[in-house]
Scaffold this motif. Sequence first.
Motif, mmCIF file in Angstrom:
data_model
loop_
_atom_site.group_PDB
_atom_site.id
_atom_site.type_symbol
_atom_site.label_atom_id
_atom_site.label_comp_id
_atom_site.label_asym_id
_atom_site.label_seq_id
_atom_site.Cartn_x
_atom_site.Cartn_y
_atom_site.Cartn_z
ATOM 1 N N LEU A 42 6.365 -6.207 -1.882
ATOM 2 C CA LEU A 42 4.983 -6.677 -1.944
ATOM 3 C C LEU A 42 4.263 -6.184 -3.203
ATOM 4 C CD1 LEU A 42 4.033 -6.271 1.812
ATOM 5 C CD2 LEU A 42 4.395 -8.416 0.575
ATOM 6 N N ALA A 43 4.570 -4.974 -3.629
ATOM 7 C CA ALA A 43 3.963 -4.453 -4.860
ATOM 8 C C ALA A 43 4.463 -5.226 -6.080
ATOM 9 C CB ALA A 43 4.257 -2.971 -5.008
ATOM 10 N N LYS A 44 5.761 -5.546 -6.082
ATOM 11 C CA LYS A 44 6.325 -6.327 -7.188
ATOM 12 C C LYS A 44 5.758 -7.748 -7.200
ATOM 13 C CE LYS A 44 9.471 -3.570 -8.989
ATOM 14 N NZ LYS A 44 9.505 -3.144 -10.346
ATOM 15 N N ALA A 45 5.356 -8.246 -6.013
ATOM 16 C CA ALA A 45 4.786 -9.586 -5.922
ATOM 17 C C ALA A 45 3.366 -9.631 -6.474
ATOM 18 C CB ALA A 45 4.806 -10.059 -4.472
ATOM 19 N N GLY A 46 2.787 -8.470 -6.725
ATOM 20 C CA GLY A 46 1.473 -8.414 -7.344
ATOM 21 C C GLY A 46 0.311 -8.221 -6.388
ATOM 22 N N LEU A 47 0.592 -7.936 -5.123
ATOM 23 C CA LEU A 47 -0.491 -7.688 -4.178
ATOM 24 C C LEU A 47 -1.150 -6.347 -4.486
ATOM 25 C CD1 LEU A 47 0.981 -9.923 -2.447
ATOM 26 C CD2 LEU A 47 0.113 -8.679 -0.499
ATOM 27 N N PRO A 48 -2.445 -6.239 -4.223
ATOM 28 C CA PRO A 48 -3.108 -4.939 -4.381
ATOM 29 C C PRO A 48 -2.486 -3.908 -3.435
ATOM 30 C CG PRO A 48 -4.717 -6.687 -4.057
ATOM 31 C CD PRO A 48 -3.376 -7.283 -3.828
#
Length: 74
Positions: A42-48
């Motif tokens: 999820l972090a790699k997907a760009g979510l805060p």
Amino acid sequence: MWDMFLNSLKLFFKGKLFRDPRAVFRKWLIGFLASLIAVIVLAKAGLPIGWTVVIAALGTGLLQPYLFKDLKYN
């Protein structure tokens, strides 16, 4: 209620709370790794980071009953 909690905690740390402590640890590790993978993806997907943590925690929390459904106590 507090006494029951303390008694369970003592048995847990002595390794006498569960019939198969290795299986409990293995299932806990699966849940931990699922959460870690979810956070990374999820972090790699760009979510805060806030949303990442909330979504990963919710997913892992939903996974726990499935993982621990066959847990046996002494």
